[in-house]
Design a protein around this motif. Structure first.
Motif, PDB file in Angstrom:
ATOM      1  N   ASP A   1      -6.305  12.443   0.409  1.00  0.00           N
ATOM      2  CA  ASP A   1      -5.962  13.805   0.782  1.00  0.00           C
ATOM      3  C   ASP A   1      -7.191  14.481   1.400  1.00  0.00           C
ATOM      4  OD1 ASP A   1      -5.208  16.444   0.988  1.00  0.00           O
ATOM      5  OD2 ASP A   1      -4.562  16.630  -1.091  1.00  0.00           O
ATOM      6  N   LEU A   2      -7.143  14.729   2.696  1.00  0.00           N
ATOM      7  CA  LEU A   2      -8.300  15.288   3.393  1.00  0.00           C
ATOM      8  C   LEU A   2      -8.638  16.700   2.923  1.00  0.00           C
ATOM      9  CD1 LEU A   2      -7.723  13.962   7.009  1.00  0.00           C
ATOM     10  CD2 LEU A   2      -9.240  13.062   5.258  1.00  0.00           C
ATOM     11  N   GLN A   3      -7.628  17.492   2.563  1.00  0.00           N
ATOM     12  CA  GLN A   3      -7.892  18.852   2.075  1.00  0.00           C
ATOM     13  C   GLN A   3      -8.660  18.807   0.753  1.00  0.00           C
ATOM     14  OE1 GLN A   3      -3.983  20.635   2.013  1.00  0.00           O
ATOM     15  NE2 GLN A   3      -4.326  21.600   3.998  1.00  0.00           N
ATOM     16  N   TRP A   4      -8.254  17.903  -0.133  1.00  0.00           N
ATOM     17  CA  TRP A   4      -8.954  17.797  -1.410  1.00  0.00           C
ATOM     18  C   TRP A   4     -10.387  17.323  -1.173  1.00  0.00           C
ATOM     19  CZ3 TRP A   4     -11.693  14.789  -4.743  1.00  0.00           C
ATOM     20  CH2 TRP A   4     -11.813  15.258  -6.052  1.00  0.00           C
TER      21      TRP A   4
ATOM     22  N   GLN B   1      -8.351  23.512  -9.081  1.00  0.00           N
ATOM     23  CA  GLN B   1      -8.585  22.227  -9.745  1.00  0.00           C
ATOM     24  C   GLN B   1      -8.491  22.376 -11.255  1.00  0.00           C
ATOM     25  OE1 GLN B   1      -8.586  19.627  -7.552  1.00  0.00           O
ATOM     26  NE2 GLN B   1      -8.303  21.444  -6.287  1.00  0.00           N
ATOM     27  N   ARG B   2      -9.083  23.459 -11.758  1.00  0.00           N
ATOM     28  CA  ARG B   2      -9.027  23.695 -13.201  1.00  0.00           C
ATOM     29  C   ARG B   2      -7.590  23.935 -13.661  1.00  0.00           C
ATOM     30  NH1 ARG B   2     -14.254  27.267 -12.753  1.00  0.00           N
ATOM     31  NH2 ARG B   2     -15.815  25.695 -13.252  1.00  0.00           N
ATOM     32  N   ALA B   3      -6.856  24.712 -12.879  1.00  0.00           N
ATOM     33  CA  ALA B   3      -5.476  25.047 -13.251  1.00  0.00           C
ATOM     34  C   ALA B   3      -4.551  23.833 -13.202  1.00  0.00           C
ATOM     35  CB  ALA B   3      -4.946  26.153 -12.340  1.00  0.00           C
ATOM     36  N   SER B   4      -4.846  22.897 -12.316  1.00  0.00           N
ATOM     37  CA  SER B   4      -3.967  21.731 -12.152  1.00  0.00           C
ATOM     38  C   SER B   4      -4.536  20.482 -12.813  1.00  0.00           C
ATOM     39  CB  SER B   4      -3.701  21.477 -10.668  1.00  0.00           C
ATOM     40  OG  SER B   4      -4.898  21.187  -9.981  1.00  0.00           O
ATOM     41  N   ARG B   5      -5.410  20.674 -13.768  1.00  0.00           N
ATOM     42  CA  ARG B   5      -6.080  19.546 -14.442  1.00  0.00           C
ATOM     43  C   ARG B   5      -5.093  18.468 -14.893  1.00  0.00           C
ATOM     44  NH1 ARG B   5      -9.858  19.993 -19.832  1.00  0.00           N
ATOM     45  NH2 ARG B   5     -10.449  17.794 -19.906  1.00  0.00           N
ATOM     46  N   ASP B   6      -3.999  18.869 -15.510  1.00  0.00           N
ATOM     47  CA  ASP B   6      -3.034  17.902 -16.036  1.00  0.00           C
ATOM     48  C   ASP B   6      -2.267  17.168 -14.943  1.00  0.00           C
ATOM     49  OD1 ASP B   6      -3.799  18.571 -18.601  1.00  0.00           O
ATOM     50  OD2 ASP B   6      -2.229  20.091 -18.814  1.00  0.00           O
ATOM     51  N   LYS B   7      -2.317  17.681 -13.727  1.00  0.00           N
ATOM     52  CA  LYS B   7      -1.589  17.061 -12.613  1.00  0.00           C
ATOM     53  C   LYS B   7      -2.488  16.205 -11.722  1.00  0.00           C
ATOM     54  CE  LYS B   7       1.595  20.938 -12.549  1.00  0.00           C
ATOM     55  NZ  LYS B   7       2.008  22.140 -11.847  1.00  0.00           N
ATOM     56  N   LEU B   8      -3.796  16.340 -11.882  1.00  0.00           N
ATOM     57  CA  LEU B   8      -4.719  15.567 -11.047  1.00  0.00           C
ATOM     58  C   LEU B   8      -4.721  14.104 -11.459  1.00  0.00           C
ATOM     59  CD1 LEU B   8      -7.880  17.855 -10.909  1.00  0.00           C
ATOM     60  CD2 LEU B   8      -6.231  17.449  -9.086  1.00  0.00           C
ATOM     61  N   ASP B   9      -4.898  13.234 -10.473  1.00  0.00           N
ATOM     62  CA  ASP B   9      -4.985  11.816 -10.821  1.00  0.00           C
ATOM     63  C   ASP B   9      -6.344  11.530 -11.465  1.00  0.00           C
ATOM     64  OD1 ASP B   9      -6.976  10.928  -8.840  1.00  0.00           O
ATOM     65  OD2 ASP B   9      -5.395  11.130  -7.344  1.00  0.00           O
TER      66      ASP B   9
ATOM     67  N   ARG C   1     -14.201  12.149 -10.733  1.00  0.00           N
ATOM     68  CA  ARG C   1     -15.157  12.643  -9.740  1.00  0.00           C
ATOM     69  C   ARG C   1     -15.627  14.052 -10.070  1.00  0.00           C
ATOM     70  NH1 ARG C   1     -12.816  11.586  -3.943  1.00  0.00           N
ATOM     71  NH2 ARG C   1     -14.850  12.408  -3.338  1.00  0.00           N
ATOM     72  N   LEU C   2     -14.696  14.894 -10.511  1.00  0.00           N
ATOM     73  CA  LEU C   2     -15.089  16.245 -10.898  1.00  0.00           C
ATOM     74  C   LEU C   2     -15.963  16.218 -12.148  1.00  0.00           C
ATOM     75  CD1 LEU C   2     -11.759  18.112 -10.158  1.00  0.00           C
ATOM     76  CD2 LEU C   2     -13.946  18.469  -8.990  1.00  0.00           C
ATOM     77  N   ASP C   3     -15.606  15.394 -13.112  1.00  0.00           N
ATOM     78  CA  ASP C   3     -16.404  15.274 -14.332  1.00  0.00           C
ATOM     79  C   ASP C   3     -17.837  14.830 -14.037  1.00  0.00           C
ATOM     80  OD1 ASP C   3     -14.544  16.115 -16.243  1.00  0.00           O
ATOM     81  OD2 ASP C   3     -13.707  14.104 -16.484  1.00  0.00           O
ATOM     82  N   ALA C   4     -18.033  14.083 -12.966  1.00  0.00           N
ATOM     83  CA  ALA C   4     -19.356  13.570 -12.615  1.00  0.00           C
ATOM     84  C   ALA C   4     -20.238  14.627 -11.937  1.00  0.00           C
ATOM     85  CB  ALA C   4     -19.220  12.348 -11.704  1.00  0.00           C
ATOM     86  N   ILE C   5     -19.654  15.745 -11.558  1.00  0.00           N
ATOM     87  CA  ILE C   5     -20.411  16.811 -10.904  1.00  0.00           C
ATOM     88  C   ILE C   5     -21.240  17.557 -11.943  1.00  0.00           C
ATOM     89  CG2 ILE C   5     -20.177  19.052  -9.733  1.00  0.00           C
ATOM     90  CD1 ILE C   5     -19.551  16.896  -7.809  1.00  0.00           C
ATOM     91  N   LYS C   6     -22.520  17.750 -11.654  1.00  0.00           N
ATOM     92  CA  LYS C   6     -23.409  18.441 -12.584  1.00  0.00           C
ATOM     93  C   LYS C   6     -22.886  19.854 -12.855  1.00  0.00           C
ATOM     94  CE  LYS C   6     -28.053  20.124 -13.315  1.00  0.00           C
ATOM     95  NZ  LYS C   6     -29.387  20.278 -12.800  1.00  0.00           N
ATOM     96  N   GLY C   7     -22.690  20.144 -14.126  1.00  0.00           N
ATOM     97  CA  GLY C   7     -22.275  21.479 -14.514  1.00  0.00           C
ATOM     98  C   GLY C   7     -20.781  21.744 -14.437  1.00  0.00           C
ATOM     99  N   TRP C   8     -19.986  20.727 -14.096  1.00  0.00           N
ATOM    100  CA  TRP C   8     -18.541  20.934 -14.012  1.00  0.00           C
ATOM    101  C   TRP C   8     -17.971  21.168 -15.401  1.00  0.00           C
ATOM    102  CZ3 TRP C   8     -14.945  22.133 -10.628  1.00  0.00           C
ATOM    103  CH2 TRP C   8     -13.615  22.013 -10.999  1.00  0.00           C
ATOM    104  N   ILE C   9     -17.143  22.184 -15.534  1.00  0.00           N
ATOM    105  CA  ILE C   9     -16.420  22.423 -16.777  1.00  0.00           C
ATOM    106  C   ILE C   9     -14.968  22.714 -16.440  1.00  0.00           C
ATOM    107  CG2 ILE C   9     -18.371  23.222 -18.171  1.00  0.00           C
ATOM    108  CD1 ILE C   9     -17.460  26.074 -17.616  1.00  0.00           C
ATOM    109  N   TRP C  10     -14.085  22.241 -17.288  1.00  0.00           N
ATOM    110  CA  TRP C  10     -12.661  22.457 -17.069  1.00  0.00           C
ATOM    111  C   TRP C  10     -12.220  23.817 -17.603  1.00  0.00           C
ATOM    112  CZ3 TRP C  10     -10.101  19.615 -13.760  1.00  0.00           C
ATOM    113  CH2 TRP C  10     -10.550  18.322 -13.497  1.00  0.00           C
TER     114      TRP C  10
END
Length: 84
Positions: free
Chosen positions: A2-5, A43-51, A57-66
């Motif tokens: 998905d290019l937008q993502w 991304q946070r709102a759709s956490r349960d729908k993300l593959d 990939r998001l978890d690997a980002i420094k400082g990412w929190i859900w």
């Protein structure tokens, strides 16, 4: 893919490189006008729908929190990392 993502993820990586964390303010726009704050909220709102790949990939980002409510915990953890 998905290019937008991918575009949003790239903007997030650029933000992290510039700011040292992924704590993007809700209304933040990148210098090119990309509404990164909205993308991050989405991304946070759709956490349960993300593959799983996107979640990893998001978890690997420094400082990412859900959960934004976990912000204080994240700050304390960063202080601990600095201390160590």
């Amino acid at each position: 893919m998905d290019l937008q993502w991918e575009d949003g993820f790239q903007h997030l990586e650029e933000y992290v490189a510039a700011h040292g964390n992924a704590l993007v303010p809700d209304r933040h726009e990148s210098p090119d006008g990309y509404k990164l704050g909205r993308w991050v909220e989405s991304q946070r709102a759709s956490r349960d729908k993300l593959d799983d790949n996107r979640k990893r990939r998001l978890d690997a980002i420094k400082g990412w929190i859900w959960e934004i409510g976990d912000l204080q915990w994240q700050k304390d953890f960063e202080y601990l990392e600095e201390y160590i």
